[in-house]
Design a protein around this motif. Structure first.
Motif, PDB file in Angstrom:
ATOM      1  N   THR A 124       0.928  -1.208   0.040  1.00 23.11           N
ATOM      2  CA  THR A 124      -0.217  -0.115   0.336  1.00 23.11           C
ATOM      3  C   THR A 124       0.897   1.602  -0.107  1.00 23.11           C
ATOM      4  O   THR A 124       2.233   1.063   0.874  1.00 23.11           O
ATOM      5  CB  THR A 124      -0.890  -0.672   0.818  1.00 23.11           C
ATOM      6  OG1 THR A 124      -1.680  -1.446   1.229  1.00 23.11           O
ATOM      7  CG2 THR A 124      -1.695   1.289   0.997  1.00 23.11           C
ATOM      8  N   PRO A 125       0.462   2.672  -1.142  1.00 22.56           N
ATOM      9  CA  PRO A 125       1.172   3.331  -1.328  1.00 22.56           C
ATOM     10  C   PRO A 125       1.004   3.952   0.627  1.00 22.56           C
ATOM     11  O   PRO A 125       0.509   4.302   1.269  1.00 22.56           O
ATOM     12  CB  PRO A 125       0.646   4.080  -2.287  1.00 22.56           C
ATOM     13  CG  PRO A 125      -0.011   3.611  -2.131  1.00 22.56           C
ATOM     14  CD  PRO A 125      -0.648   2.461  -1.861  1.00 22.56           C
ATOM     15  N   ASP A 126       1.942   5.354   0.291  1.00 18.80           N
ATOM     16  CA  ASP A 126       2.026   6.169   1.418  1.00 18.80           C
ATOM     17  C   ASP A 126       1.004   6.661   1.633  1.00 18.80           C
ATOM     18  O   ASP A 126       1.000   7.625  -0.351  1.00 18.80           O
ATOM     19  CB  ASP A 126       3.617   6.605   2.826  1.00 18.80           C
ATOM     20  CG  ASP A 126       3.903   6.869   1.027  1.00 18.80           C
ATOM     21  OD1 ASP A 126       3.311   8.196  -0.182  1.00 18.80           O
ATOM     22  OD2 ASP A 126       5.381   7.899   1.184  1.00 18.80           O
ATOM     23  N   ALA A 127       0.869   7.859   2.185  1.00 23.22           N
ATOM     24  CA  ALA A 127      -0.348   8.615   2.206  1.00 23.22           C
ATOM     25  C   ALA A 127       0.436   9.919   0.979  1.00 23.22           C
ATOM     26  O   ALA A 127      -0.527  10.821   0.226  1.00 23.22           O
ATOM     27  CB  ALA A 127      -0.936   9.619   3.664  1.00 23.22           C
ATOM     28  N   ALA A 134      -6.807   5.419   3.920  1.00 18.75           N
ATOM     29  CA  ALA A 134      -8.256   6.139   3.715  1.00 18.75           C
ATOM     30  C   ALA A 134      -8.641   7.187   4.907  1.00 18.75           C
ATOM     31  O   ALA A 134      -8.688   8.067   4.222  1.00 18.75           O
ATOM     32  CB  ALA A 134      -9.439   4.716   3.823  1.00 18.75           C
ATOM     33  N   VAL A 135      -8.735   6.506   5.771  1.00 14.89           N
ATOM     34  CA  VAL A 135      -8.302   7.939   7.300  1.00 14.89           C
ATOM     35  C   VAL A 135      -7.359   8.995   7.133  1.00 14.89           C
ATOM     36  O   VAL A 135      -8.023  10.134   7.556  1.00 14.89           O
ATOM     37  CB  VAL A 135      -8.251   6.382   8.750  1.00 14.89           C
ATOM     38  CG1 VAL A 135      -8.124   7.912   9.606  1.00 14.89           C
ATOM     39  CG2 VAL A 135      -9.198   5.726   9.139  1.00 14.89           C
ATOM     40  N   GLU A 136      -6.205   8.487   7.006  1.00 14.75           N
ATOM     41  CA  GLU A 136      -5.293   9.486   6.724  1.00 14.75           C
ATOM     42  C   GLU A 136      -5.533  10.450   5.319  1.00 14.75           C
ATOM     43  O   GLU A 136      -5.642  11.920   5.689  1.00 14.75           O
ATOM     44  CB  GLU A 136      -3.911   9.233   6.395  1.00 14.75           C
ATOM     45  CG  GLU A 136      -2.893   8.369   7.450  1.00 14.75           C
ATOM     46  CD  GLU A 136      -1.864   8.204   7.306  1.00 14.75           C
ATOM     47  OE1 GLU A 136      -0.990   9.655   6.913  1.00 14.75           O
ATOM     48  OE2 GLU A 136      -1.523   6.828   6.915  1.00 14.75           O
ATOM     49  N   LEU A 137      -6.103   9.650   4.232  1.00 11.37           N
ATOM     50  CA  LEU A 137      -6.394  10.770   3.166  1.00 11.37           C
ATOM     51  C   LEU A 137      -8.153  11.377   3.583  1.00 11.37           C
ATOM     52  O   LEU A 137      -7.797  12.529   2.581  1.00 11.37           O
ATOM     53  CB  LEU A 137      -6.752   9.695   1.906  1.00 11.37           C
ATOM     54  CG  LEU A 137      -5.296   9.285   2.169  1.00 11.37           C
ATOM     55  CD1 LEU A 137      -5.627   8.290   0.788  1.00 11.37           C
ATOM     56  CD2 LEU A 137      -4.633  10.324   1.644  1.00 11.37           C
ATOM     57  N   GLY A 138      -8.986  10.826   4.236  1.00 16.46           N
ATOM     58  CA  GLY A 138     -10.164  11.686   4.725  1.00 16.46           C
ATOM     59  C   GLY A 138     -11.435  11.193   3.115  1.00 16.46           C
ATOM     60  O   GLY A 138     -12.510  12.075   3.105  1.00 16.46           O
ATOM     61  N   LEU A 139     -10.409  10.388   2.895  1.00 15.08           N
ATOM     62  CA  LEU A 139     -11.614   9.180   2.075  1.00 15.08           C
ATOM     63  C   LEU A 139     -12.113   8.352   2.662  1.00 15.08           C
ATOM     64  O   LEU A 139     -12.377   7.473   3.685  1.00 15.08           O
ATOM     65  CB  LEU A 139     -11.163   8.857   0.919  1.00 15.08           C
ATOM     66  CG  LEU A 139     -10.394   9.818   0.032  1.00 15.08           C
ATOM     67  CD1 LEU A 139      -9.755   9.656  -0.999  1.00 15.08           C
ATOM     68  CD2 LEU A 139     -11.603  11.260  -0.432  1.00 15.08           C
ATOM     69  N   PRO A 140     -13.357   7.651   2.035  1.00 11.88           N
ATOM     70  CA  PRO A 140     -14.073   6.446   2.651  1.00 11.88           C
ATOM     71  C   PRO A 140     -13.446   5.318   2.203  1.00 11.88           C
ATOM     72  O   PRO A 140     -13.058   5.686   0.795  1.00 11.88           O
ATOM     73  CB  PRO A 140     -15.872   6.878   2.345  1.00 11.88           C
ATOM     74  CG  PRO A 140     -15.429   8.070   1.364  1.00 11.88           C
ATOM     75  CD  PRO A 140     -14.549   9.114   1.382  1.00 11.88           C
ATOM     76  N   LEU A 141     -14.653   4.052   2.282  1.00 11.56           N
ATOM     77  CA  LEU A 141     -13.898   2.674   1.804  1.00 11.56           C
ATOM     78  C   LEU A 141     -14.772   2.515   0.626  1.00 11.56           C
ATOM     79  O   LEU A 141     -16.014   2.283   1.518  1.00 11.56           O
ATOM     80  CB  LEU A 141     -13.688   2.095   2.642  1.00 11.56           C
ATOM     81  CG  LEU A 141     -11.351   2.154   3.506  1.00 11.56           C
ATOM     82  CD1 LEU A 141     -11.288   1.578   4.452  1.00 11.56           C
ATOM     83  CD2 LEU A 141     -10.439   2.095   2.564  1.00 11.56           C
ATOM     84  N   LEU A 142     -14.916   2.024   0.397  1.00 12.90           N
ATOM     85  CA  LEU A 142     -15.808   1.486  -0.907  1.00 12.90           C
ATOM     86  C   LEU A 142     -15.966  -0.212  -0.006  1.00 12.90           C
ATOM     87  O   LEU A 142     -15.407  -1.079  -0.233  1.00 12.90           O
ATOM     88  CB  LEU A 142     -15.926   1.148  -2.147  1.00 12.90           C
ATOM     89  CG  LEU A 142     -16.944   0.379  -2.782  1.00 12.90           C
ATOM     90  CD1 LEU A 142     -18.017   1.064  -2.923  1.00 12.90           C
ATOM     91  CD2 LEU A 142     -16.946   0.250  -5.068  1.00 12.90           C
ATOM     92  N   SER A 143     -17.146  -0.221   0.937  1.00 13.90           N
ATOM     93  CA  SER A 143     -17.610  -1.613   1.192  1.00 13.90           C
ATOM     94  C   SER A 143     -18.980  -2.288   1.475  1.00 13.90           C
ATOM     95  O   SER A 143     -19.056  -3.043   1.898  1.00 13.90           O
ATOM     96  CB  SER A 143     -16.758  -1.579   2.995  1.00 13.90           C
ATOM     97  OG  SER A 143     -17.509  -0.469   3.645  1.00 13.90           O
ATOM     98  N   LYS A 144     -18.957  -2.491   0.081  1.00 16.46           N
ATOM     99  CA  LYS A 144     -20.515  -2.831   0.148  1.00 16.46           C
ATOM    100  C   LYS A 144     -20.655  -4.224   0.292  1.00 16.46           C
ATOM    101  O   LYS A 144     -21.220  -4.975   0.626  1.00 16.46           O
ATOM    102  CB  LYS A 144     -20.684  -2.374  -1.926  1.00 16.46           C
ATOM    103  CG  LYS A 144     -22.173  -2.865  -1.454  1.00 16.46           C
ATOM    104  CD  LYS A 144     -22.987  -2.932  -3.222  1.00 16.46           C
ATOM    105  CE  LYS A 144     -23.791  -3.270  -3.579  1.00 16.46           C
ATOM    106  NZ  LYS A 144     -24.192  -3.270  -4.960  1.00 16.46           N
TER     107      LYS A 144
END
Length: 262
Positions: free
Chosen positions: A64-67, A98-108
């Protein structure tokens, strides 16, 4: 003294449903190349991709890439003309990102691909999640009746009224048959195959959860976009001699094929 009345009417109504959001699965973390590829997609089909919502999927990477790198990619994608709105669900590192970026996760589809111990596996929505080699060896079908059945064996869904601009019809875990037409700006999706007995002017997506054996059949082909198991083509990429014809669309060796029906 009379008690003041309280207005319980909601100012906004929230509904959860199917949405047509593009998924960008990152295979090589080259920010410049990814931005250029996206810019070319937007230029080829601006009506479909300009300011389109995109989910960024880092599941195809070994790490996973860094922020900082992820933010650079998000900025580059915005500069290319699309709008990143979420990350695809994946590892715990991806969740922290995702938390660091302030984005949600698509978890459907989260419950469907988590193991009993809680460790996530590859989401079934990823195009390469379920590779059925038998589908690649099968010859093109000659008629719509030859289309393979979807997962689960449920009876197909039948749409009798025209699907108009702005509408979306989804056949969950089954085939979808549209007896009339699909208008420009409309979208039909199925986890199995899609059969359209009239004109297709909007979007048709088969194998929505990764079923690579799914196919699309239509009587009159003018589609804005067609896709099978996440592999897509837009109208600008389709030979002009197929437009207006009865066609079938299928996936073979991870390539989307479109051919006229006899």
């Amino acid at each position: 003294m009379a008690a003041a009345q309280i207005d319980y009417a909601q100012a906004g109504e929230l509904k959860i449903g199917q949405v047509g959001i593009a998924n960008l699965r990152v295979r090589t973390l080259d920010v410049a190349q990814l931005a250029q590829e996206m810019r070319e997609r937007v230029q080829r089909a601006p009506k479909l991709f300009e300011r389109a919502a995109v989910i960024v999927d880092f599941g195809g990477l070994a790490q996973t890439p860094d922020a900082a790198i992820a933010r650079a990619l998000l900025d580059a994608l915005r500069g290319a003309g699309v709008i990143p709105v979420a990350l695809a669900y994946g590892s715990s590192d991806n969740e922290k990102l995702a938390v660091e970026l302030g984005l949600p996760l698509l978890s459907k589809f989260r419950a469907q691909y988590e193991t009993p111990g809680g460790a996530p596996t590859e989401p079934p929505t990823a195009p390469a999640a379920r590779r059925d080699h038998a589908a690649a060896d099968a010859p093109p079908a000659k008629a719509a009746a030859a289309a393979p059945a979807p997962h689960g064996g449920q009876p197909g869904m039948i749409q009798t009224a025209p699907v108009r601009s702005g509408q979306q019809i989804y056949a969950d875990n089954r085939d979808l048959t549209v007896l009339t037409s699909v208008g420009a700006g409309a979208e039909v999706l199925a986890d199995g195959s899609v059969h359209i007995y009239g004109a297709l002017r909007g979007r048709a997506l088969a194998g929505a959860q990764g079923n690579e054996k799914a196919r699309i059949f239509c009587r009159e082909f003018h589609a804005e976009l067609v896709a099978v198991a996440g592999h897509y083509k837009v109208l600008e990429e389709i030979p002009k001699e197929l437009r207006g014809k009865a066609v079938q669309i299928w996936l073979e060796n991870e390539q989307l094929n479109i051919a006229a029906l006899d």
